[in-house]
Every structure is written in C-alpha cells, then in structure tokens.
Motif scaffolding. Structure first.
Motif, PDB file in Angstrom:
ATOM      1  N   TRP A  38      49.295  73.595  22.083  1.00 45.47           N
ATOM      2  CA  TRP A  38      49.479  72.457  22.983  1.00 45.47           C
ATOM      3  C   TRP A  38      49.573  72.931  24.433  1.00 45.47           C
ATOM      4  CZ3 TRP A  38      53.876  70.494  19.332  1.00 45.47           C
ATOM      5  CH2 TRP A  38      53.297  69.831  18.240  1.00 45.47           C
ATOM      6  N   PRO A  39      49.223  72.062  25.388  1.00 46.18           N
ATOM      7  CA  PRO A  39      49.262  72.462  26.809  1.00 46.18           C
ATOM      8  C   PRO A  39      50.677  72.818  27.258  1.00 46.18           C
ATOM      9  CG  PRO A  39      48.020  70.417  26.516  1.00 46.18           C
ATOM     10  CD  PRO A  39      48.706  70.689  25.211  1.00 46.18           C
ATOM     11  N   GLU A  40      50.763  73.689  28.241  1.00 45.93           N
ATOM     12  CA  GLU A  40      52.054  74.066  28.824  1.00 45.93           C
ATOM     13  C   GLU A  40      52.317  73.213  30.058  1.00 45.93           C
ATOM     14  OE1 GLU A  40      54.188  77.693  31.338  1.00 45.93           O
ATOM     15  OE2 GLU A  40      52.329  78.098  30.255  1.00 45.93           O
ATOM     16  N   PRO A  41      53.332  72.359  30.008  1.00 47.03           N
ATOM     17  CA  PRO A  41      53.701  71.606  31.211  1.00 47.03           C
ATOM     18  C   PRO A  41      54.579  72.460  32.123  1.00 47.03           C
ATOM     19  CG  PRO A  41      55.144  71.003  29.413  1.00 47.03           C
ATOM     20  CD  PRO A  41      54.181  72.032  28.864  1.00 47.03           C
TER      21      PRO A  41
ATOM     22  N   SER B 246      63.159  76.981  25.814  1.00 46.05           N
ATOM     23  CA  SER B 246      62.731  78.207  25.135  1.00 46.05           C
ATOM     24  C   SER B 246      62.137  77.900  23.770  1.00 46.05           C
ATOM     25  CB  SER B 246      63.922  79.159  24.969  1.00 46.05           C
ATOM     26  OG  SER B 246      64.409  79.613  26.202  1.00 46.05           O
ATOM     27  N   VAL B 247      62.832  77.079  23.009  1.00 44.72           N
ATOM     28  CA  VAL B 247      62.378  76.721  21.663  1.00 44.72           C
ATOM     29  C   VAL B 247      61.103  75.886  21.725  1.00 44.72           C
ATOM     30  CG1 VAL B 247      62.969  75.363  19.620  1.00 44.72           C
ATOM     31  CG2 VAL B 247      64.687  76.856  20.677  1.00 44.72           C
ATOM     32  N   GLN B 248      61.052  74.937  22.636  1.00 41.84           N
ATOM     33  CA  GLN B 248      59.896  74.046  22.716  1.00 41.84           C
ATOM     34  C   GLN B 248      58.641  74.773  23.182  1.00 41.84           C
ATOM     35  OE1 GLN B 248      61.433  70.722  25.004  1.00 41.84           O
ATOM     36  NE2 GLN B 248      63.070  70.423  23.496  1.00 41.84           N
ATOM     37  N   ARG B 249      58.813  75.790  24.013  1.00 42.44           N
ATOM     38  CA  ARG B 249      57.648  76.582  24.420  1.00 42.44           C
ATOM     39  C   ARG B 249      57.066  77.354  23.231  1.00 42.44           C
ATOM     40  NH1 ARG B 249      54.256  76.811  26.411  1.00 42.44           N
ATOM     41  NH2 ARG B 249      54.069  78.829  27.457  1.00 42.44           N
TER      42      ARG B 249
ATOM     43  N   GLU C 292      58.232  86.210  23.417  1.00 38.43           N
ATOM     44  CA  GLU C 292      58.843  85.020  24.012  1.00 38.43           C
ATOM     45  C   GLU C 292      57.949  84.418  25.093  1.00 38.43           C
ATOM     46  OE1 GLU C 292      61.700  83.501  23.438  1.00 38.43           O
ATOM     47  OE2 GLU C 292      63.019  84.926  22.386  1.00 38.43           O
ATOM     48  N   PRO C 293      57.617  83.134  24.980  1.00 40.60           N
ATOM     49  CA  PRO C 293      56.835  82.491  26.049  1.00 40.60           C
ATOM     50  C   PRO C 293      57.691  82.235  27.284  1.00 40.60           C
ATOM     51  CG  PRO C 293      56.717  81.260  23.974  1.00 40.60           C
ATOM     52  CD  PRO C 293      57.842  82.228  23.847  1.00 40.60           C
ATOM     53  N   GLU C 294      57.053  82.242  28.423  1.00 47.73           N
ATOM     54  CA  GLU C 294      57.725  81.864  29.665  1.00 47.73           C
ATOM     55  C   GLU C 294      57.403  80.404  29.974  1.00 47.73           C
ATOM     56  OE1 GLU C 294      56.190  84.567  32.570  1.00 47.73           O
ATOM     57  OE2 GLU C 294      57.545  86.184  31.983  1.00 47.73           O
ATOM     58  N   TRP C 295      58.043  79.873  31.005  1.00 48.57           N
ATOM     59  CA  TRP C 295      57.655  78.562  31.502  1.00 48.57           C
ATOM     60  C   TRP C 295      57.862  78.520  33.011  1.00 48.57           C
ATOM     61  CZ3 TRP C 295      62.601  78.950  29.300  1.00 48.57           C
ATOM     62  CH2 TRP C 295      63.654  78.473  30.055  1.00 48.57           C
TER      63      TRP C 295
ATOM     64  N   CYS D 282      59.294  66.651  17.581  1.00 45.99           N
ATOM     65  CA  CYS D 282      58.786  65.359  18.055  1.00 45.99           C
ATOM     66  C   CYS D 282      58.522  65.364  19.558  1.00 45.99           C
ATOM     67  CB  CYS D 282      59.769  64.253  17.700  1.00 45.99           C
ATOM     68  SG  CYS D 282      60.047  64.044  15.942  1.00 45.99           S
ATOM     69  N   VAL D 283      59.455  65.933  20.321  1.00 46.39           N
ATOM     70  CA  VAL D 283      59.319  65.882  21.777  1.00 46.39           C
ATOM     71  C   VAL D 283      58.150  66.728  22.263  1.00 46.39           C
ATOM     72  CG1 VAL D 283      60.944  67.755  22.273  1.00 46.39           C
ATOM     73  CG2 VAL D 283      60.619  65.962  23.941  1.00 46.39           C
ATOM     74  N   THR D 284      57.950  67.904  21.673  1.00 47.32           N
ATOM     75  CA  THR D 284      56.837  68.744  22.115  1.00 47.32           C
ATOM     76  C   THR D 284      55.502  68.136  21.697  1.00 47.32           C
ATOM     77  OG1 THR D 284      57.205  70.119  20.159  1.00 47.32           O
ATOM     78  CG2 THR D 284      58.082  70.921  22.237  1.00 47.32           C
ATOM     79  N   HIS D 285      55.456  67.549  20.516  1.00 47.47           N
ATOM     80  CA  HIS D 285      54.233  66.871  20.065  1.00 47.47           C
ATOM     81  C   HIS D 285      53.858  65.751  21.020  1.00 47.47           C
ATOM     82  CE1 HIS D 285      52.130  63.580  17.964  1.00 47.47           C
ATOM     83  NE2 HIS D 285      51.517  64.531  17.269  1.00 47.47           N
ATOM     84  N   ASP D 286      54.849  64.924  21.364  1.00 51.49           N
ATOM     85  CA  ASP D 286      54.562  63.753  22.186  1.00 51.49           C
ATOM     86  C   ASP D 286      54.235  64.107  23.627  1.00 51.49           C
ATOM     87  OD1 ASP D 286      54.891  62.209  19.997  1.00 51.49           O
ATOM     88  OD2 ASP D 286      56.758  61.260  20.618  1.00 51.49           O
ATOM     89  N   ASP D 287      54.892  65.131  24.159  1.00 57.23           N
ATOM     90  CA  ASP D 287      54.547  65.554  25.518  1.00 57.23           C
ATOM     91  C   ASP D 287      53.084  65.972  25.591  1.00 57.23           C
ATOM     92  OD1 ASP D 287      57.050  65.056  26.568  1.00 57.23           O
ATOM     93  OD2 ASP D 287      57.760  67.121  26.346  1.00 57.23           O
ATOM     94  N   ALA D 288      52.608  66.664  24.548  1.00 59.82           N
ATOM     95  CA  ALA D 288      51.205  67.075  24.518  1.00 59.82           C
ATOM     96  C   ALA D 288      50.289  65.872  24.346  1.00 59.82           C
ATOM     97  CB  ALA D 288      50.983  68.081  23.394  1.00 59.82           C
ATOM     98  N   LEU D 289      50.635  65.002  23.406  1.00 56.89           N
ATOM     99  CA  LEU D 289      49.798  63.839  23.115  1.00 56.89           C
ATOM    100  C   LEU D 289      49.682  62.902  24.313  1.00 56.89           C
ATOM    101  CD1 LEU D 289      48.297  62.241  20.801  1.00 56.89           C
ATOM    102  CD2 LEU D 289      50.447  60.998  20.517  1.00 56.89           C
TER     103      LEU D 289
END
Length: 281
Positions: A225-228, A214-217, A151-154, A190-197
């Motif tokens: 993709w970068p981690e915001p 959790s899912v988007q990470r 599981e990734p953290e954020w 879509c949201v994770t793609h666009d946040d990175a782009l």
C-alpha cells in the motif's frame, strides 16, 4: 501537491472538543485545494453504537465540518478486511491465539512504546488450543519484519513529533492482534487498508497514536500500500493536564449546543484554539 486527509472517529460516545481539534487539524492541512474525508471506524461491536454514529454525523454537520465525498462506514466493509487477513494467513504471517487477557497480563513482562503489554508469544508455536475457546489472529512480527527487510520509516510533517524521517519501533510491540476474536478484525488492519483505499496522503491524528505508526507502516509495506505522510497534533488537555475523554465526561458538542453555544463559538473555543496553535506547522 494538495493533500488528502481524513477524520476517523469511533462512535463509542458523543463528539467532544478533542474531536473538534482533530477534525479542524485535518481540514487545515488539506487546505482549500486538498480533500478532507470522513470515516466512521465502528468495527468494535462491543463499544460502538449506531446511535452515536448518527449523532456524530449530525454534530459535524451543525459545526459545518462537511467532508468531500461519501462517508465511509467500516462496518459495511468487513469482507474487505477479512480478505486482507486471508492474504496474510496464506503467507504464514499470522497465527491463531487462544490466550485470554488475564493470561497475557500474568505472563507478559515487557511494555510496548504505547504503554500496552507485549504479548509473550505463548501461541506462536502452539499446535492445538483449548476446545471452545474463541481465537484471535496475531501477526508474527519477527517474520513480517524479515519479509520486508527491517523496520520501515515514515515521514512526519507534524510540528510536535519533529518533522523528518522517523524510524519505526514495530518490533517493540511484539505480535499484535489483527483478527479480533469478537469483531473479527482489528484497528491497525482496518485503518491502514482504508487509508490506502481512500487515497489518504496525509494521516492526521493525536500524539497518543504516534507510536501506532510503526505498526501500520509494517502493514503498508507487507500489502504494497502507498506510504502517506503523517502529522500528529497535540492532545486537548483539561486544567490538570489530562487528556479530555468522552469516557470521563469531556465537554460534548451536544451539551454545548444545549447550553446555547453557537457552532462558531465551539470552533473558536479557547482550548481548541490553543491546541491547534501549538500543533499546526
């Protein structure tokens, strides 16, 4: 370092005071040195309407909430999201699903952290599907977590969720849909793609989307993709403590304008001011 934030409404109705909170929160965290972006998330072909999209832009302009750079409209970039789906399919991380909502509701016995029903995995190892039934594409969450080794953290910088590293709970969501049977693509993708782009370095949104992180990470790590960082704000509530919703007749910006409110008065609305006061770091 200056932050890049975004306000990303879906045009399923007119803008209301809850949207004003989200937009002001994102703009405040961007600050004078950062960038505040606008994205229209209109991939839901059933609920989204072009007229609402046009009204949304008009209301934001009237309020003086002007973004830096061009507005990104998701429906104009479907091929980019479909390319991500093909990438995940080629890596055997997605599988087709023909289950209807009624079938899932009847078979699911587990609730996800956000209150949704967890898919029971009926189609995970299915080799054939009923003829003529449209297919969705689901992420094999166990396989995805194995590939990224857990599981990734954020990093949360919001005041309400408790600043610091947060541990994800993606496994508790089960096999989520990334390719919808109606529109072809789903929100998380879509949201994770666009946040990175778009180079969004700080994702600002309401506490109702905290668990979605959790899912988007997972998707961010899978795609490299970068981690915001993340900042979740309080929800704007009515007198009974319920979230204001455009579907339930929340005060719309258009209605307030018609009633003679100025843009300054809307931005300084007591409900807006109170919600921001408990949310901003």
């Amino acid at each position: 370092m200056p932050l890049t934030t975004r306000f990303a409404p879906s045009p399923t109705g007119r803008l209301h005071l809850g949207h004003v909170v989200s937009a002001l929160y994102g703009r405040a965290l961007a600050g004078s040195d950062g960038r505040f972006l606008l994205r229209v998330e209109d991939t839901d072909r059933i609920r989204c309407r072009p007229a609402y999209g046009a009204a949304l832009l008009k209301d934001l302009t009237w309020l003086g909430l002007r973004p830096a750079g061009a507005v990104r409209v998701q429906s104009a970039h479907l091929s980019q999201y479909e390319a991500v789906l093909r990438n995940l399919q080629a890596r055997h991380l997605l599988y087709p699903c023909s289950c209807t909502r009624r079938e899932i509701s009847a078979r699911s016995t587990v609730t996800a952290p956000d209150g949704s029903r967890v898919y029971p995995g009926t189609c995970r190892n299915r080799n054939s599907h009923p003829p003529g039934r449209p297919l969705a594409w689901r992420l094999n969450m166990q396989a995805a977590l194995e590939e990224i080794r857990g599981e990734p953290e954020w990093q949360e910088i919001g005041r309400l969720a408790g600043p610091g590293r947060q541990r994800g709970q993606a496994a508790a969501f089960g096999d989520i849909v990334l390719g919808r049977r109606d529109s072809g693509v789903a929100y998380h993708l879509c949201v994770t793609h666009d946040d990175a782009l778009q180079g969004v370095s700080c994702v600002t949104r309401g506490m109702d989307l905290l668990h979605a992180t959790s899912v988007q990470r997972v998707l961010q790590v899978l795609m490299g993709w970068p981690e915001p960082v993340y900042a979740h704000h309080a929800l704007l509530l009515d007198a009974e403590g319920r979230k204001l919703s455009k579907r339930e007749g929340a005060e719309g910006i258009f209605q307030l304008r018609q009633a003679g409110w100025s843009a300054h008065e809307v931005l300084a609305h007591p409900l807006v001011r109170k919600t921001l006061e408990v949310s901003l770091p």
